[in-house]
Write a protein that holds these residues in place. Structure first.
Motif, PDB file in Angstrom:
ATOM      1  N   TYR A   1      46.558  23.482  68.474  1.00 46.60           N
ATOM      2  CA  TYR A   1      47.083  23.861  69.780  1.00 46.60           C
ATOM      3  C   TYR A   1      46.003  23.688  70.842  1.00 46.60           C
ATOM      4  O   TYR A   1      44.909  24.236  70.725  1.00 46.60           O
ATOM      5  CB  TYR A   1      47.607  25.295  69.739  1.00 46.60           C
TER       6      TYR A   1
ATOM      7  N   LEU B   1      48.330  32.888  56.602  1.00 44.16           N
ATOM      8  CA  LEU B   1      47.870  31.903  57.583  1.00 44.16           C
ATOM      9  C   LEU B   1      46.351  31.740  57.506  1.00 44.16           C
ATOM     10  O   LEU B   1      45.640  32.634  57.043  1.00 44.16           O
ATOM     11  CB  LEU B   1      48.243  32.352  59.010  1.00 44.16           C
ATOM     12  N   ALA B   2      45.882  30.587  57.955  1.00 47.83           N
ATOM     13  CA  ALA B   2      44.453  30.312  58.109  1.00 47.83           C
ATOM     14  C   ALA B   2      44.248  29.830  59.527  1.00 47.83           C
ATOM     15  O   ALA B   2      45.099  29.135  60.081  1.00 47.83           O
ATOM     16  CB  ALA B   2      44.015  29.243  57.118  1.00 47.83           C
ATOM     17  N   CYS B   3      43.123  30.200  60.115  1.00 44.88           N
ATOM     18  CA  CYS B   3      42.924  29.908  61.537  1.00 44.88           C
ATOM     19  C   CYS B   3      41.569  29.258  61.790  1.00 44.88           C
ATOM     20  O   CYS B   3      40.551  29.721  61.288  1.00 44.88           O
ATOM     21  CB  CYS B   3      43.028  31.225  62.304  1.00 44.88           C
ATOM     22  N   GLY B   4      41.561  28.184  62.536  1.00 41.49           N
ATOM     23  CA  GLY B   4      40.315  27.560  62.972  1.00 41.49           C
ATOM     24  C   GLY B   4      40.211  27.652  64.486  1.00 41.49           C
ATOM     25  O   GLY B   4      41.133  27.258  65.195  1.00 41.49           O
ATOM     26  N   LEU B   5      39.113  28.201  64.965  1.00 42.36           N
ATOM     27  CA  LEU B   5      38.902  28.320  66.415  1.00 42.36           C
ATOM     28  C   LEU B   5      37.783  27.378  66.844  1.00 42.36           C
ATOM     29  O   LEU B   5      36.728  27.349  66.211  1.00 42.36           O
ATOM     30  CB  LEU B   5      38.479  29.748  66.781  1.00 42.36           C
TER      31      LEU B   5
ATOM     32  N   GLU C   1      39.136  38.041  72.911  1.00 41.05           N
ATOM     33  CA  GLU C   1      39.745  39.253  72.353  1.00 41.05           C
ATOM     34  C   GLU C   1      41.226  39.367  72.727  1.00 41.05           C
ATOM     35  O   GLU C   1      42.044  39.808  71.925  1.00 41.05           O
ATOM     36  CB  GLU C   1      38.970  40.492  72.815  1.00 41.05           C
TER      37      GLU C   1
ATOM     38  N   LEU D   1      42.944  36.980  70.381  1.00 39.10           N
ATOM     39  CA  LEU D   1      42.979  37.496  69.008  1.00 39.10           C
ATOM     40  C   LEU D   1      43.992  38.633  68.884  1.00 39.10           C
ATOM     41  O   LEU D   1      44.735  38.725  67.895  1.00 39.10           O
ATOM     42  CB  LEU D   1      41.588  37.974  68.583  1.00 39.10           C
ATOM     43  N   ALA D   2      44.024  39.501  69.887  1.00 42.65           N
ATOM     44  CA  ALA D   2      44.975  40.617  69.865  1.00 42.65           C
ATOM     45  C   ALA D   2      46.409  40.095  69.880  1.00 42.65           C
ATOM     46  O   ALA D   2      47.294  40.616  69.191  1.00 42.65           O
ATOM     47  CB  ALA D   2      44.733  41.536  71.061  1.00 42.65           C
TER      48      ALA D   2
ATOM     49  N   MET E   1      47.378  37.163  68.740  1.00 42.61           N
ATOM     50  CA  MET E   1      47.651  36.567  67.419  1.00 42.61           C
ATOM     51  C   MET E   1      47.993  37.663  66.406  1.00 42.61           C
ATOM     52  O   MET E   1      48.916  37.530  65.607  1.00 42.61           O
ATOM     53  CB  MET E   1      46.436  35.767  66.934  1.00 42.61           C
ATOM     54  N   ARG E   2      47.200  38.748  66.459  1.00 41.18           N
ATOM     55  CA  ARG E   2      47.451  39.863  65.536  1.00 41.18           C
ATOM     56  C   ARG E   2      48.842  40.442  65.745  1.00 41.18           C
ATOM     57  O   ARG E   2      49.587  40.692  64.789  1.00 41.18           O
ATOM     58  CB  ARG E   2      46.387  40.949  65.731  1.00 41.18           C
TER      59      ARG E   2
ATOM     60  N   HIS F   1      49.482  37.802  57.357  1.00 41.09           N
ATOM     61  CA  HIS F   1      48.091  37.965  57.775  1.00 41.09           C
ATOM     62  C   HIS F   1      47.386  36.616  57.874  1.00 41.09           C
ATOM     63  O   HIS F   1      47.711  35.692  57.129  1.00 41.09           O
ATOM     64  CB  HIS F   1      47.326  38.825  56.767  1.00 41.09           C
ATOM     65  N   ILE F   2      46.402  36.550  58.762  1.00 37.27           N
ATOM     66  CA  ILE F   2      45.428  35.448  58.743  1.00 37.27           C
ATOM     67  C   ILE F   2      44.376  35.852  57.723  1.00 37.27           C
ATOM     68  O   ILE F   2      43.704  36.860  57.891  1.00 37.27           O
ATOM     69  CB  ILE F   2      44.810  35.237  60.145  1.00 37.27           C
ATOM     70  N   ILE F   3      44.263  35.082  56.638  1.00 39.83           N
ATOM     71  CA  ILE F   3      43.387  35.524  55.544  1.00 39.83           C
ATOM     72  C   ILE F   3      42.111  34.697  55.415  1.00 39.83           C
ATOM     73  O   ILE F   3      41.246  35.013  54.599  1.00 39.83           O
ATOM     74  CB  ILE F   3      44.130  35.560  54.181  1.00 39.83           C
TER      75      ILE F   3
ATOM     76  N   SER G   1      43.531  25.916  65.672  1.00 36.53           N
ATOM     77  CA  SER G   1      44.324  25.344  64.587  1.00 36.53           C
ATOM     78  C   SER G   1      44.858  26.490  63.731  1.00 36.53           C
ATOM     79  O   SER G   1      44.104  27.389  63.360  1.00 36.53           O
ATOM     80  CB  SER G   1      43.426  24.415  63.758  1.00 36.53           C
TER      81      SER G   1
END
Lengths: 334, 334
Positions: free
Chosen positions: A41, A75-79, A91, A94-95, A97-98, A107-109, A127
């Motif tokens: 994204y 989920l897995a997340c790449g920043l 933040e 991230l909030a 996304m949570r 969950h993003i694990i 990503s």
């Protein structure tokens, strides 16, 4: 984009024995019973009315997993951040996304962060990848479908549609793209344009309970026009939709007219297009309408024949072919 | 980077019921028996001696899946391109990814491409995510370990190490980072410095056949110093390594001296660090050495006590504590 993928990605990476492989170019891939999806994204602006890049990234990947007929499992997340990116903005993202993960029940694990020097990246790219496990009710669903016609796959794939299948949308189209471009370019349409960005796994599960669902898709890049053309091409069916039945908010319609953009080609991030066998169509409509996300759902048309064209019956009584969108009318909306 | 993850990512996304969750900060996560990993690669330059961003991205994600004790099952790829990125370069990268996938025995089965306007991204960023399935021989392996000491998890996790376990590396360290910075900055060390970027799933499988493997890690960001400190902290063990036993190529050592960089802190992309129970150490060494990737393998030390420090016995007969790397000595190497 579709050309880029067909021309470069498929020839290099195709040829796996996945149940739904890369070359299917469906919403996600399936291997060994696991649905796998990865999206990147690069939206601009990163905060917009109705959402932000974080919510978009989680919802986008979740929706692509869900529409294959799977419950998002993790989920897995790449920043990728630009050096100097504000911690307060990080933040906030991230909030968001949570919050979206909580709504989905996932969950993003795992993940990764890279920081690039100032000027090497425009703020932030996210990503989100994810895996999902087959909804158990998918088997019951396909038993219902198979009473009407055969399917090419007992996953929800683009090639499953037969003449006669009814096409629904879960709500108004064009909201995300038009909201984004308006906010980005500073247009004032004297009305609150809001993105529809939201996770739709709940809605998928709800409509699957009806049975008879042939395929579901979230009409993101290229909008409804792209979704219908993909179905038409891959299932080798003609599709006819009625212009007046397609829900479009008045402010979106007005903005599209001013900007010279076809709302059918505008990307959505919180809507489903559903193909269902005819006897279940009305019940599927009611199931969608019984939810908050699907309260504006409508039957918009049907698969008609083997012509392979998407045709719209216009409000003035004519017919026009809806071609696949040639390009993206609005860049960087996802 | 580790700080960023601990401070921001874990508090927002932790709390899942994954077998190996986010907060373990291990090489990959595990949920429902599926190993999940996602990494983003923003390396500069994108082509370097011994590899390129594509090979790096595939090998990097594959290695993180393999070191958990899993066979890579499928990959997903997200490409972010700068408008005007050369198709010839893209094809070169895709070919390199395909070649690496073939070596691993895995396919990229889904993906996404985004194009950002000129100046909004430095050339190309690649995200590779992947899933893996538990090696069947992992159970046999842990039966051997458990004859010596208990384990916290029957996956290869950072918390499994006990005093007495022997530490090996599969080859020389520092090659990737030093090759990259030399090439990037145009240094001439009168010698061919080459990145070690390569997939290591074959090597993992080979050494697992020995049995007694407690944990494996690929020492990427932060290098060997970071790997040993992570193990020391998470397993609450002291680790002592012998300086003269750590394989470092002469040209890498010379370059590190000139640049004032500790080779132990330099990232690698084709090496494994292995912790093994003492009776199996020699056989594990031979197993590594019997392969092309592991021909320079060496026993470098052992877990000693419960002190939680990493100590190096230097070549001049002294001892020095190896602290966790404070920062990245070379940015954008992965």
């Amino acid at each position: 984009m579709q050309e880029l993928i067909k021309k470069y990605i498929v020839p290099y990476f195709g040829g796996s024995n996945a149940e739904v492989p890369l070359e299917a170019l469906d919403d996600a891939a399936v291997i060994d019973g696991i649905v796998l999806k990865s999206d990147v994204y690069a939206v601009k602006p990163i905060f917009f009315p109705g959402g932000d890049i974080g919510r978009l990234a989680v919802a986008g990947t979740v929706n692509d997993i869900a529409v294959m007929g799977a419950r998002p499992l993790a989920l897995a997340c790449g920043l990728v951040l630009e050096e100097g990116f504000l911690i307060a903005d990080l933040e906030r993202i991230l909030a968001s996304m949570r919050e979206c993960c909580r709504r989905v029940g996932v969950h993003i694990i795992t993940g990764d962060i890279k920081v690039m020097e100032k000027g090497a990246i425009d703020e932030i790219v996210i990503s989100v990848s994810g895996i999902g496990k087959r909804y158990e009710l998918l088997d019951t669903n396909f038993s219902v479908v198979e009473r009407i016609h055969p399917v090419t796959s007992r996953w929800l794939v683009d090639t499953n549609i037969y003449p006669g299948d009814i096409i629904l949308v879960s709500g108004s189209i064009g909201d995300h793209g038009i909201s984004l471009i308006s906010h980005r370019e500073g247009y004032d349409f004297k009305s609150s344009l809001t993105s529809d960005t939201q996770p739709l796994n709940g809605l998928v599960e709800k409509v699957l309970q009806v049975g008879g669902i042939v395929k579901i898709k979230d009409p993101t890049r290229g909008g409804l026009a792209n979704t219908l053309n993909e179905w038409s091409e891959k299932s080798q069916v003609g599709i006819t939709v009625s212009e007046e039945s397609i829900p479009i908010h008045e402010n979106v319609r007005a903005a599209c007219e001013m900007l010279g953009i076809d709302p059918l080609e505008v990307g959505n991030e919180g809507k489903l297009v559903v193909a269902v066998t005819p006897p279940q169509a009305e019940e599927a409509l009611q199931a969608l309408r019984s939810t908050e996300e699907g309260r504006e759902a409508a039957i918009i048309g049907e698969a008609t024949d083997r012509s392979g064209y998407v045709v719209m019956e216009t409000t003035v009584g004519g017919k026009r072919i809806i071609p696949p969108p040639a390009g993206d009318p609005i860049p960087r909306i996802c």
